[in-house]
Design a protein around this motif. Structure first.
Motif, PDB file in Angstrom:
ATOM      1  N   PHE A  67      49.704  -2.577  43.752  1.00  0.00           N
ATOM      2  CA  PHE A  67      50.456  -2.925  42.551  1.00  0.00           C
ATOM      3  C   PHE A  67      50.171  -4.345  42.093  1.00  0.00           C
ATOM      4  N   ILE A 115      46.837  -4.172  40.270  1.00  0.00           N
ATOM      5  CA  ILE A 115      46.972  -3.625  38.909  1.00  0.00           C
ATOM      6  C   ILE A 115      47.588  -4.681  37.987  1.00  0.00           C
ATOM      7  N   LEU A 142      44.375  -5.619  35.941  1.00  0.00           N
ATOM      8  CA  LEU A 142      44.184  -4.485  35.023  1.00  0.00           C
ATOM      9  C   LEU A 142      45.208  -4.433  33.892  1.00  0.00           C
ATOM     10  N   ILE A 144      50.570   0.682  30.921  1.00  0.00           N
ATOM     11  CA  ILE A 144      50.563   0.745  32.385  1.00  0.00           C
ATOM     12  C   ILE A 144      51.950   0.440  32.945  1.00  0.00           C
ATOM     13  N   GLY A 145      52.373   1.209  33.958  1.00  0.00           N
ATOM     14  CA  GLY A 145      53.606   0.883  34.666  1.00  0.00           C
ATOM     15  C   GLY A 145      54.604   2.013  34.755  1.00  0.00           C
ATOM     16  N   ASP A 146      54.487   3.022  33.913  1.00  0.00           N
ATOM     17  CA  ASP A 146      55.402   4.166  34.018  1.00  0.00           C
ATOM     18  C   ASP A 146      54.603   5.351  34.543  1.00  0.00           C
ATOM     19  N   ASP A 147      55.209   6.531  34.551  1.00  0.00           N
ATOM     20  CA  ASP A 147      54.503   7.704  35.080  1.00  0.00           C
ATOM     21  C   ASP A 147      53.400   8.179  34.142  1.00  0.00           C
ATOM     22  N   LEU A 200      41.540   4.527  33.986  1.00  0.00           N
ATOM     23  CA  LEU A 200      40.585   4.091  35.006  1.00  0.00           C
ATOM     24  C   LEU A 200      41.043   4.555  36.381  1.00  0.00           C
ATOM     25  N   LEU A 207      43.341  -0.221  27.982  1.00  0.00           N
ATOM     26  CA  LEU A 207      43.551   0.480  29.255  1.00  0.00           C
ATOM     27  C   LEU A 207      45.015   0.904  29.327  1.00  0.00           C
ATOM     28  N   GLY A 243      46.280   3.307  31.793  1.00  0.00           N
ATOM     29  CA  GLY A 243      46.753   3.827  33.072  1.00  0.00           C
ATOM     30  C   GLY A 243      45.584   4.178  33.959  1.00  0.00           C
ATOM     31  N   GLY A 244      45.913   4.758  35.105  1.00  0.00           N
ATOM     32  CA  GLY A 244      44.841   5.137  36.013  1.00  0.00           C
ATOM     33  C   GLY A 244      45.361   5.418  37.396  1.00  0.00           C
ATOM     34  N   ASP A 245      44.476   5.233  38.363  1.00  0.00           N
ATOM     35  CA  ASP A 245      44.838   5.471  39.753  1.00  0.00           C
ATOM     36  C   ASP A 245      43.977   4.532  40.596  1.00  0.00           C
ATOM     37  N   THR A 246      44.498   4.085  41.724  1.00  0.00           N
ATOM     38  CA  THR A 246      43.780   3.138  42.579  1.00  0.00           C
ATOM     39  C   THR A 246      43.823   3.654  44.008  1.00  0.00           C
TER      40      THR A 246
HETATM   41  P1  ADP Z   1      52.273   7.334  40.154  1.00  0.00           P
HETATM   42  O1  ADP Z   1      52.543   7.181  41.612  1.00  0.00           O
HETATM   43  O2  ADP Z   1      53.455   7.614  39.328  1.00  0.00           O
HETATM   44  O3  ADP Z   1      51.097   8.219  39.853  1.00  0.00           O
HETATM   45  P2  ADP Z   1      50.848   4.923  40.435  1.00  0.00           P
HETATM   46  O4  ADP Z   1      51.630   4.225  41.469  1.00  0.00           O
HETATM   47  O5  ADP Z   1      49.599   5.631  40.819  1.00  0.00           O
HETATM   48  O6  ADP Z   1      51.819   5.875  39.644  1.00  0.00           O
HETATM   49  O7  ADP Z   1      50.476   3.881  39.305  1.00  0.00           O
HETATM   50  C1  ADP Z   1      51.440   3.020  38.745  1.00  0.00           C
HETATM   51  C2  ADP Z   1      51.056   2.656  37.329  1.00  0.00           C
HETATM   52  O8  ADP Z   1      49.841   1.916  37.373  1.00  0.00           O
HETATM   53  C3  ADP Z   1      50.786   3.862  36.440  1.00  0.00           C
HETATM   54  O9  ADP Z   1      51.207   3.537  35.122  1.00  0.00           O
HETATM   55  C4  ADP Z   1      49.307   4.033  36.505  1.00  0.00           C
HETATM   56  O10 ADP Z   1      48.806   4.636  35.333  1.00  0.00           O
HETATM   57  C5  ADP Z   1      48.856   2.583  36.624  1.00  0.00           C
HETATM   58  N1  ADP Z   1      47.567   2.447  37.339  1.00  0.00           N
HETATM   59  C6  ADP Z   1      47.297   2.769  38.625  1.00  0.00           C
HETATM   60  N2  ADP Z   1      46.018   2.507  38.939  1.00  0.00           N
HETATM   61  C7  ADP Z   1      45.464   2.012  37.800  1.00  0.00           C
HETATM   62  C8  ADP Z   1      44.163   1.569  37.436  1.00  0.00           C
HETATM   63  N3  ADP Z   1      43.145   1.572  38.318  1.00  0.00           N
HETATM   64  N4  ADP Z   1      43.966   1.147  36.176  1.00  0.00           N
HETATM   65  C9  ADP Z   1      44.961   1.140  35.289  1.00  0.00           C
HETATM   66  N5  ADP Z   1      46.202   1.536  35.543  1.00  0.00           N
HETATM   67  C10 ADP Z   1      46.461   1.967  36.783  1.00  0.00           C
END
Ligand code: ADP
Ligand code: MG
Length: 314
Positions: free
Chosen positions: A4, A7, A11, A25-28, A86, A116, A118-121
């Motif tokens: 977190f 991000i 990001l 970025i930050g919500d579901d 991303l 940008l 949202g995404g996943d890391t």
């Molecule tokens: P959730 O658990 O609800 O899927 P995450 O904890 O994976 O949410 O992500 C928290 C927030 O950060 C979300 O809004 C998600 O889109 C954003 N996010 C996560 N990874 C990235 C990334 N690599 N780039 C941009 N946004 C990201």
């Protein structure tokens, strides 16, 4: 630095909400507002270290290229870039690497007004998957399927630069800096894509090599094409590095990573278009009755070129 922090620091600044981005970025989920009446153009491309970019590539170039190849798909459709996601897989959260990566990504994102959202890391071997979303009037979309007999086949920019640079790297040599830059930082032809709306009958972006990519247009359109190899636009740097002939043509027709647009349109549209967009445009051939693609030299003799570009799982 956990996921977190990463991000938030690197990001989130690339996706400040406002205007057509209601919630970033930050919500579901993110909430976006397309322009009234437009349809969305959506595309995904992944980049894997060691496959799509050499191990040890400058992280700023990785960030740039990951977005550039995706913007190139929006350009090929004639869409206006709006938002992207991303999915980022990293071995470790290295602040220097991330800062440079975010800088390269952010520079290109700002240049095209794309945010940008949202995404996943996750942790693992370095890999990036971006999904880009653009918008356009439905009837404006540049499909692969509309090429017509007699159309001029045209390309933007120059061909083969990136393929030559990659060949050099694979042979353990240092490519010319201009050619290396063409490999690392392709310029997506977004403005050209917009200008092609209502003009081009068909378009595609060149990612896997001219012959393979153009063949997709020909298949979708049910036509053939004749390409004049001597007309392929060549940069001064590639001209110095490779003499005219088969070695150069191999880079230009079968090499990937050009990220130029290839499009089919009536010849008389080309001059107006070239004036409007500040990108060199070259007619390289003609749409003819199908099927297939024939490459000819200056004397009109057919030249056998490598059949198609890069394919996974071959
Ligand atoms: P959730 O658990 O609800 O899927 P995450 O904890 O994976 O949410 O992500 C928290 C927030 O950060 C979300 O809004 C998600 O889109 C954003 N996010 C996560 N990874 C990235 C990334 N690599 N780039 C941009 N946004 C990201
Ligand atoms: Mg998630």
């Amino acid at each position: 630095m956990d996921e977190f922090d990463l991000i938030r620091r690197f990001l989130a600044p690339l996706g400040v909400a406002g205007g057509d981005l209601l919630l970033g970025i930050g919500d579901d989920c993110a909430l976006v507002q397309p322009p009234p009446g437009d349809v969305l153009a959506i595309s995904t491309d992944s980049l894997i270290e060691g496959r799509h970019f050499p191990v040890g590539t400058d992280p700023a170039a990785v960030g740039w290229k990951a977005l550039a190849v995706n913007l190139s798909d929006l350009a090929a459709m004639g869409a206006t870039p709006r938002w992207f996601t991303l999915a980022l897989t990293l071995e470790r959260a290295d602040a220097d690497w991330l800062a440079a990566f975010a800088h390269g990504l952010g520079t290109l994102a700002r240049a095209h007004g794309i945010r940008l959202i949202g995404g996943d890391t996750t942790r693992g071997p370095l890999q990036l998957t971006l999904t880009v979303i653009g918008s356009l009037p439905a009837e404006g979309a540049l499909r692969r399927s509309g090429a017509q007999l007699g159309d001029a086949v045209c390309v933007s920019g120059t061909l083969g630069d990136a393929a030559h640079a990659l060949n050099c790297l694979q042979a353990g040599q240092h490519p010319d800096p201009f050619l290396r830059e063409r490999l690392d930082r392709p310029q997506p032809r977004v403005a050209l894509g917009l200008a092609l709306r209502g003009r081009a009958h068909a378009a595609i972006d060149l990612s896997d090599g001219l012959v393979g990519d153009l063949q997709h247009v020909l298949d979708a359109s049910g036509v053939g094409a004749m390409i004049e190899l001597e007309r392929l636009p060549v940069s001064p740097a590639l001209a110095r590095a490779r003499p005219p002939g088969e070695g150069r043509w191999a880079c230009q027709v079968a090499g990937g990573d050009d990220y130029e647009l290839c499009f089919c349109l009536p010849e008389d549209e080309l001059a107006v278009l070239a004036e409007q967009v500040q990108v060199p445009l070259t007619r390289i051939g003609t749409v003819v009755a199908g099927p297939g693609l024939r490459c000819v030299d200056a004397s009109g003799a057919t030249i056998e070129v490598p059949h198609h570009g890069y394919r996974h799982f071959e």
